[in-house]
Design a protein around this motif. Sequence first.
Motif, PDB file in Angstrom:
ATOM      1  N   GLY A   1     -19.486 -22.688  15.818  1.00 11.72           N
ATOM      2  CA  GLY A   1     -18.417 -23.500  16.375  1.00 11.72           C
ATOM      3  C   GLY A   1     -17.964 -24.611  15.451  1.00 11.72           C
ATOM      4  O   GLY A   1     -18.285 -24.650  14.264  1.00 11.72           O
ATOM      5  N   LEU A   2     -17.207 -25.540  16.033  1.00  8.45           N
ATOM      6  CA  LEU A   2     -16.631 -26.658  15.289  1.00  8.45           C
ATOM      7  C   LEU A   2     -17.147 -27.953  15.892  1.00  8.45           C
ATOM      8  O   LEU A   2     -17.051 -28.168  17.103  1.00  8.45           O
ATOM      9  CB  LEU A   2     -15.103 -26.605  15.386  1.00  8.45           C
ATOM     10  N   SER A   3     -17.717 -28.808  15.049  1.00  5.71           N
ATOM     11  CA  SER A   3     -18.264 -30.061  15.561  1.00  5.71           C
ATOM     12  C   SER A   3     -17.145 -31.002  15.990  1.00  5.71           C
ATOM     13  O   SER A   3     -16.004 -30.900  15.528  1.00  5.71           O
ATOM     14  CB  SER A   3     -19.125 -30.740  14.495  1.00  5.71           C
ATOM     15  N   ARG A   4     -17.486 -31.934  16.856  1.00  5.95           N
ATOM     16  CA  ARG A   4     -16.492 -32.881  17.357  1.00  5.95           C
ATOM     17  C   ARG A   4     -15.956 -33.761  16.240  1.00  5.95           C
ATOM     18  O   ARG A   4     -14.759 -34.066  16.192  1.00  5.95           O
ATOM     19  CB  ARG A   4     -17.106 -33.755  18.448  1.00  5.95           C
ATOM     20  N   GLY A   5     -16.832 -34.153  15.308  1.00  2.00           N
ATOM     21  CA  GLY A   5     -16.383 -34.999  14.203  1.00  2.00           C
ATOM     22  C   GLY A   5     -15.351 -34.309  13.336  1.00  2.00           C
ATOM     23  O   GLY A   5     -14.338 -34.911  12.936  1.00  2.00           O
ATOM     24  N   VAL A   6     -15.573 -33.030  13.028  1.00  2.00           N
ATOM     25  CA  VAL A   6     -14.614 -32.268  12.226  1.00  2.00           C
ATOM     26  C   VAL A   6     -13.302 -32.122  12.982  1.00  2.00           C
ATOM     27  O   VAL A   6     -12.217 -32.260  12.406  1.00  2.00           O
ATOM     28  CB  VAL A   6     -15.195 -30.881  11.869  1.00  2.00           C
TER      29      VAL A   6
END
Length: 267
Positions: free
Chosen positions: A31-36
């Motif tokens: 998945g995609l981290s919140r920071g990214v």
Amino acid sequence: MSASLLAPIAALLYLTATGLHLMHIFQQRQGLSRGVAVMGSIAMVCHSIVAVQGVSVTGGLSLGFYKISALMFLAVNLVCVLLMLRRPLQNLLVVLFPLSAMSVLVSTFAPETASITTQLPGGLLLHIGCSILAYAVLTLAAAQSALVAAQDYQLRHRHTHGIVQILPPLQLMEIMLFELLLVGVVLLTISIISGFIFLDDIFAQHLVHKTALTMLAWILFSVLLWGHHKLGWRSQTAVRLTLAGFAALMLAFFGSKLVLELILQRG
């Protein structure tokens, strides 16, 4: 806020988001981290403002080599984010974000290379819009094909670590590749047809190379889609034809603009 301030902010956010996403990948997290997601979103907002300010000038539009590059990478990012709502394409951001950072900086600080276009009828705007969207989708397809090639190579050599562990199954990767190719070919077809209709002479001396290379790319992509549907082409065949078509397409657009604007200095 001025482009000269927003461009470095966008570039810094893009590069930081890339670094965070690479750490995310190395930790083998999906998945995609919140920071990214947050930094990438802010970077794209800044990028949007810079790109719009770059092409929108007093008296018309500036569609020079550097300005249009930033606009195209913005389109690539937006299309990628939109498709990520349905497909796991987040690993493509590792390539797209650094290129976007470079494009937004060059667009802002490089000299103007083309004359201002003052009159763009609706039909020509359709041609330009479909061309940009086609390039965006097919750029994603080319990047996706590179991942498919790497994944296929590792699986063939029985490597069970590295990129194989972080990517979706190869079959899904190939499905996503052909979905991108199909959408890209549809958009490219509309772009070519609208060019024949709305451009005065699509085979004029300064356009003939662009037209010929674009048609070559369309043929390569179409043959690949036909071969996949009728003959079951996939993996390395798909990768080779995708990259060959993409190379022809990029030469058609960026190659012709590079020669005309930067070498011959004809805007």
